[in-house]
Design a protein around this motif. Sequence first.
Motif, PDB file in Angstrom:
ATOM      1  N   LEU A  15       0.811  -1.210   0.000  1.00  0.00           N
ATOM      2  CA  LEU A  15       0.000   0.000   0.000  1.00  0.00           C
ATOM      3  C   LEU A  15       0.848   1.266   0.000  1.00  0.00           C
ATOM      4  CD1 LEU A  15      -2.821  -1.077   2.484  1.00  0.00           C
ATOM      5  CD2 LEU A  15      -3.059  -0.637   0.043  1.00  0.00           C
ATOM      6  N   LEU A  16       2.092   1.160   0.438  1.00  0.00           N
ATOM      7  CA  LEU A  16       2.982   2.325   0.417  1.00  0.00           C
ATOM      8  C   LEU A  16       3.510   2.626  -0.986  1.00  0.00           C
ATOM      9  CD1 LEU A  16       5.281   2.099   3.573  1.00  0.00           C
ATOM     10  CD2 LEU A  16       3.477   3.757   3.112  1.00  0.00           C
ATOM     11  N   LEU A  17       3.616   1.608  -1.821  1.00  0.00           N
ATOM     12  CA  LEU A  17       4.291   1.762  -3.111  1.00  0.00           C
ATOM     13  C   LEU A  17       3.768   2.905  -3.972  1.00  0.00           C
ATOM     14  CD1 LEU A  17       4.910  -1.942  -4.205  1.00  0.00           C
ATOM     15  CD2 LEU A  17       6.569  -0.275  -3.377  1.00  0.00           C
ATOM     16  N   PRO A  18       2.431   3.070  -4.123  1.00  0.00           N
ATOM     17  CA  PRO A  18       1.966   4.147  -5.015  1.00  0.00           C
ATOM     18  C   PRO A  18       2.301   5.549  -4.528  1.00  0.00           C
ATOM     19  CG  PRO A  18       0.228   2.537  -4.589  1.00  0.00           C
ATOM     20  CD  PRO A  18       1.313   2.267  -3.617  1.00  0.00           C
ATOM     21  N   TRP A  19       2.598   5.702  -3.223  1.00  0.00           N
ATOM     22  CA  TRP A  19       2.788   7.038  -2.669  1.00  0.00           C
ATOM     23  C   TRP A  19       4.247   7.459  -2.587  1.00  0.00           C
ATOM     24  CZ3 TRP A  19      -1.949   8.828  -2.545  1.00  0.00           C
ATOM     25  CH2 TRP A  19      -3.005   7.969  -2.257  1.00  0.00           C
ATOM     26  N   LEU A  20       5.176   6.523  -2.758  1.00  0.00           N
ATOM     27  CA  LEU A  20       6.582   6.828  -2.520  1.00  0.00           C
ATOM     28  C   LEU A  20       7.191   7.644  -3.653  1.00  0.00           C
ATOM     29  CD1 LEU A  20       7.924   3.439  -1.110  1.00  0.00           C
ATOM     30  CD2 LEU A  20       7.299   5.496   0.161  1.00  0.00           C
ATOM     31  N   GLU A  21       7.938   8.662  -3.289  1.00  0.00           N
ATOM     32  CA  GLU A  21       8.721   9.419  -4.262  1.00  0.00           C
ATOM     33  C   GLU A  21       9.851   8.537  -4.779  1.00  0.00           C
ATOM     34  OE1 GLU A  21       9.508  12.139  -6.777  1.00  0.00           O
ATOM     35  OE2 GLU A  21       7.936  12.587  -5.307  1.00  0.00           O
ATOM     36  N   ARG A  22      10.405   8.922  -5.906  1.00  0.00           N
ATOM     37  CA  ARG A  22      11.369   8.060  -6.600  1.00  0.00           C
ATOM     38  C   ARG A  22      12.532   7.654  -5.706  1.00  0.00           C
ATOM     39  NH1 ARG A  22      13.864   9.060 -12.500  1.00  0.00           N
ATOM     40  NH2 ARG A  22      12.142   7.661 -12.988  1.00  0.00           N
ATOM     41  N   HIS A  23      13.144   8.563  -4.965  1.00  0.00           N
ATOM     42  CA  HIS A  23      14.321   8.197  -4.176  1.00  0.00           C
ATOM     43  C   HIS A  23      13.970   7.210  -3.070  1.00  0.00           C
ATOM     44  CE1 HIS A  23      12.626  11.957  -2.576  1.00  0.00           C
ATOM     45  NE2 HIS A  23      12.978  11.525  -1.388  1.00  0.00           N
ATOM     46  N   TYR A  24      12.789   7.401  -2.431  1.00  0.00           N
ATOM     47  CA  TYR A  24      12.340   6.436  -1.436  1.00  0.00           C
ATOM     48  C   TYR A  24      12.046   5.087  -2.092  1.00  0.00           C
ATOM     49  CZ  TYR A  24      11.664  10.328   1.827  1.00  0.00           C
ATOM     50  OH  TYR A  24      11.847  11.408   2.647  1.00  0.00           O
ATOM     51  N   VAL A  29      13.400  -0.635  -3.284  1.00  0.00           N
ATOM     52  CA  VAL A  29      13.663  -1.686  -4.275  1.00  0.00           C
ATOM     53  C   VAL A  29      14.969  -2.408  -3.949  1.00  0.00           C
ATOM     54  CG1 VAL A  29      14.202  -2.144  -6.694  1.00  0.00           C
ATOM     55  CG2 VAL A  29      12.352  -0.577  -6.123  1.00  0.00           C
ATOM     56  N   VAL A  30      16.021  -1.646  -3.706  1.00  0.00           N
ATOM     57  CA  VAL A  30      17.329  -2.243  -3.418  1.00  0.00           C
ATOM     58  C   VAL A  30      17.272  -3.099  -2.157  1.00  0.00           C
ATOM     59  CG1 VAL A  30      19.714  -1.731  -2.794  1.00  0.00           C
ATOM     60  CG2 VAL A  30      18.599  -0.429  -4.613  1.00  0.00           C
ATOM     61  N   VAL A  31      16.635  -2.574  -1.110  1.00  0.00           N
ATOM     62  CA  VAL A  31      16.572  -3.300   0.164  1.00  0.00           C
ATOM     63  C   VAL A  31      15.789  -4.603   0.018  1.00  0.00           C
ATOM     64  CG1 VAL A  31      15.675  -3.224   2.525  1.00  0.00           C
ATOM     65  CG2 VAL A  31      16.867  -1.240   1.583  1.00  0.00           C
ATOM     66  N   GLY A  86       7.772   4.572 -16.479  1.00  0.00           N
ATOM     67  CA  GLY A  86       7.906   3.149 -16.741  1.00  0.00           C
ATOM     68  C   GLY A  86       8.948   2.495 -15.855  1.00  0.00           C
ATOM     69  N   VAL A  87      10.083   3.154 -15.688  1.00  0.00           N
ATOM     70  CA  VAL A  87      11.140   2.618 -14.829  1.00  0.00           C
ATOM     71  C   VAL A  87      10.658   2.537 -13.382  1.00  0.00           C
ATOM     72  CG1 VAL A  87      13.425   3.095 -13.874  1.00  0.00           C
ATOM     73  CG2 VAL A  87      13.021   3.332 -16.323  1.00  0.00           C
ATOM     74  N   ASP A  88       9.936   3.562 -12.925  1.00  0.00           N
ATOM     75  CA  ASP A  88       9.406   3.529 -11.561  1.00  0.00           C
ATOM     76  C   ASP A  88       8.400   2.394 -11.383  1.00  0.00           C
ATOM     77  OD1 ASP A  88      10.949   5.676 -10.905  1.00  0.00           O
ATOM     78  OD2 ASP A  88       9.331   7.155 -10.995  1.00  0.00           O
ATOM     79  N   GLN A  89       7.578   2.165 -12.418  1.00  0.00           N
ATOM     80  CA  GLN A  89       6.606   1.084 -12.332  1.00  0.00           C
ATOM     81  C   GLN A  89       7.308  -0.277 -12.304  1.00  0.00           C
ATOM     82  OE1 GLN A  89       3.577   1.712 -11.709  1.00  0.00           O
ATOM     83  NE2 GLN A  89       2.759  -0.359 -11.763  1.00  0.00           N
ATOM     84  N   VAL A  90       8.381  -0.414 -13.045  1.00  0.00           N
ATOM     85  CA  VAL A  90       9.182  -1.640 -12.994  1.00  0.00           C
ATOM     86  C   VAL A  90       9.729  -1.846 -11.581  1.00  0.00           C
ATOM     87  CG1 VAL A  90      11.341  -2.686 -13.770  1.00  0.00           C
ATOM     88  CG2 VAL A  90       9.769  -1.694 -15.433  1.00  0.00           C
ATOM     89  N   GLY A  91      10.165  -0.754 -10.953  1.00  0.00           N
ATOM     90  CA  GLY A  91      10.650  -0.851  -9.580  1.00  0.00           C
ATOM     91  C   GLY A  91       9.570  -1.346  -8.628  1.00  0.00           C
ATOM     92  N   ARG A  92       8.342  -0.853  -8.803  1.00  0.00           N
ATOM     93  CA  ARG A  92       7.238  -1.312  -7.943  1.00  0.00           C
ATOM     94  C   ARG A  92       6.950  -2.796  -8.158  1.00  0.00           C
ATOM     95  NH1 ARG A  92       5.395   3.820  -9.837  1.00  0.00           N
ATOM     96  NH2 ARG A  92       5.443   5.362  -8.153  1.00  0.00           N
TER      97      ARG A  92
END
Length: 207
Positions: A15-24, A29-31, A86-92
């Motif tokens: 539920l957090l994913l749609p609200w996070l700014e790119r750096h967060y 994603v990395v973690v 698109g890249v952000d959506q791939v990250g999600r």
Amino acid sequence: MHPVNFLALWLWLLLLLPWLERHYLWVLVVVVVLLAAQYARQRLQRSLSKLKWLLLFTALIYGWSTPGRYIWLGVLSPTDVGLSLGVDQVGRLLVVAASLQILLKRLTSNEVFSSFYLFLSPLQYFSNARARFAVRFALTLQVAESLLESKLDFKALLSLILQPQPPADQDLVLSYIPINRRQLSLLFGQCALIVYSIFLGMGGFWR
């Protein structure tokens, strides 16, 4: 800890994913991917192998369908905004896939059933809908697990998915796992955190 508490943490993460700014988002994603690689490496590799085309097409669809400034001259050029989205959506999608593998590595089908059975407590007044939904979700995860383990090509996999009633080769025995007051209190706190996080997201806190 009761399985429902692990499931609540996973739902809170999604539920957090749609609200996070790119750096967060990309820190997350990395973690999550590193945790999945450490805890469920083989499962993660198999899931990413199955999802590679979905991830690619997601980036392409956003890149070529979102208005913005063209990367190069020509009608076939993607836009900068589209590629970024698109890249952000791939990250999600990576977070969802990796975290799901961690969850399924930790929980059995019976624990997933018990978790959703608790989450669906408000449905207990509607005949046996609560048990039906919980069992259906557990069965869905079991089928997804078997597809993940299989080595079918795309055509065979699509044919299997489109079968109206695939034959069952084994029975699924599920039982309810009781929860104590301490774990139930933790669950209520997690639900409150989920609701509070959604309100923070709506207010732009995560941006």
